[in-house]
Design an enzyme around this catalytic site. Structure first.
Site, mmCIF file in Angstrom:
data_model
loop_
_atom_site.group_PDB
_atom_site.id
_atom_site.type_symbol
_atom_site.label_atom_id
_atom_site.label_comp_id
_atom_site.label_asym_id
_atom_site.label_seq_id
_atom_site.Cartn_x
_atom_site.Cartn_y
_atom_site.Cartn_z
ATOM 1 N N GLU A 147 0.828 -1.207 0.000
ATOM 2 C CA GLU A 147 0.000 0.000 0.000
ATOM 3 C C GLU A 147 0.863 1.258 0.000
ATOM 4 O O GLU A 147 1.648 1.474 0.922
ATOM 5 C CB GLU A 147 -0.894 0.028 1.255
ATOM 6 C CG GLU A 147 -1.754 1.285 1.328
ATOM 7 C CD GLU A 147 -2.369 1.535 2.707
ATOM 8 O OE1 GLU A 147 -3.205 2.441 2.794
ATOM 9 O OE2 GLU A 147 -2.003 0.848 3.680
ATOM 10 N N GLU A 243 -10.908 2.894 7.351
ATOM 11 C CA GLU A 243 -9.673 3.328 8.004
ATOM 12 C C GLU A 243 -9.669 4.850 8.068
ATOM 13 O O GLU A 243 -9.119 5.525 7.205
ATOM 14 C CB GLU A 243 -8.432 2.821 7.244
ATOM 15 C CG GLU A 243 -7.147 3.108 8.012
ATOM 16 C CD GLU A 243 -5.880 2.670 7.282
ATOM 17 O OE1 GLU A 243 -5.103 1.900 7.873
ATOM 18 O OE2 GLU A 243 -5.657 3.098 6.135
#
Length: 261
Positions: A147, A243
């Site tokens: 990521e 998130e």
């Protein structure tokens, strides 16, 4: 009956329910309607058997956890792109795989390091460590994710185009991208177009509003009503991780969950 996929949400317990002890966050997430949870680092601050018991009590799936699973070193973050630290990386990976198997988790986000992204030896180390991780995890039916992170200026993996390049260089089908709308909007935009073109390379998605990194239904640059509809129509079938930093108490900011499907 519509063949369009329903969106399934995972609560990121490194961001949400912070007013509770880590072991109580899984049940809190379940009682708010989340069917899964995901974790950043810091998971091994609790004994593994306690984490396993808490997951069983809550009845949630664990969608993703991080390697390293222990608390992240502020200086390095992960070890994946640090030349000379390959043994440490292997040890972190073994720990993360062991934890993932205990929690029936099928995806591990391998965290890169704070290191120079223009340094050839960093790239070589990162590529070979990711290839090792992809092969090792495949034996256990666990997918490896990378990521790009936009909030740490010297983090090795900064952009999604760089992530695609790394995927090509590693050349292993068990390595995918974790696409975080928050980081992607901050670094390059063109969000749904990127997902459409690279859907087969995306293993997990996360959401938060820009700027502020708060709830997806806050005012901001990303139109999540449109995004969720587009993801359903594209047939994205993975989890979507929540998130974000709640503006207040986590439970008070969850109205957006009922409007995504």
């Amino acid at each position: 009956a519509s063949s369009i996929m329903a969106i399934e949400l995972a609560a990121n317990l490194s961001f949400l329910f912070q007013e509770r002890h880590l072991l109580d966050r899984m049940s809190a997430a379940a009682s708010c309607g989340f069917k899964a949870v995901e974790f950043g680092g810091g998971l091994l601050t609790c004994p593994k058997k306690d984490l396993v018991a808490a997951r069983e009590r809550a009845g949630v799936e664990v969608a993703v956890l991080c390697c390293p699973a222990a608390s992240m070193d502020k200086c390095t973050m992960g070890l994946a792109s640090l030349p000379g630290r390959e043994d440490g990386f292997r040890a972190d990976l073994a720990t993360a795989v062991d934890l993932a198997l205990s929690l029936a988790c099928k995806k591990i986000h391998v965290v890169a390091s704070r290191s120079d992204s223009h340094d050839k030896s960093s790239e070589e180390t990162y590529v070979s460590n990711l290839r090792l991780a992809a092969e090792e995890c495949q034996k256990h039916n666990i997918q490896v994710l990378i990521e790009p992170i936009s909030t740490v200026s010297d983090y090795y993996l900064q952009t999604y185009s760089q992530a695609l390049d790394i995927l090509k260089k590693v050349g292993h089908h068990n390595l995918k991208i974790e696409f975080d709308f928050y980081h992607a909007q901050r670094t390059q935009g063109n969000l749904l177009e990127f997902i459409r073109e690279n859907l087969g390379s995306i293993g997990h998605i996360q959401v938060a509003q820009v700027p502020g990194r708060h709830e997806p239904d806050q005012e901001g640059e990303i139109n999540y009503q449109y995004v969720f509809k587009a993801l359903r129509e594209m047939g994205y079938s993975g989890w979507i991780g929540a998130e974000y930093h709640p503006r207040g108490k986590t439970e008070d900011g969850l109205a957006w969950m009922s409007s995504i499907n």
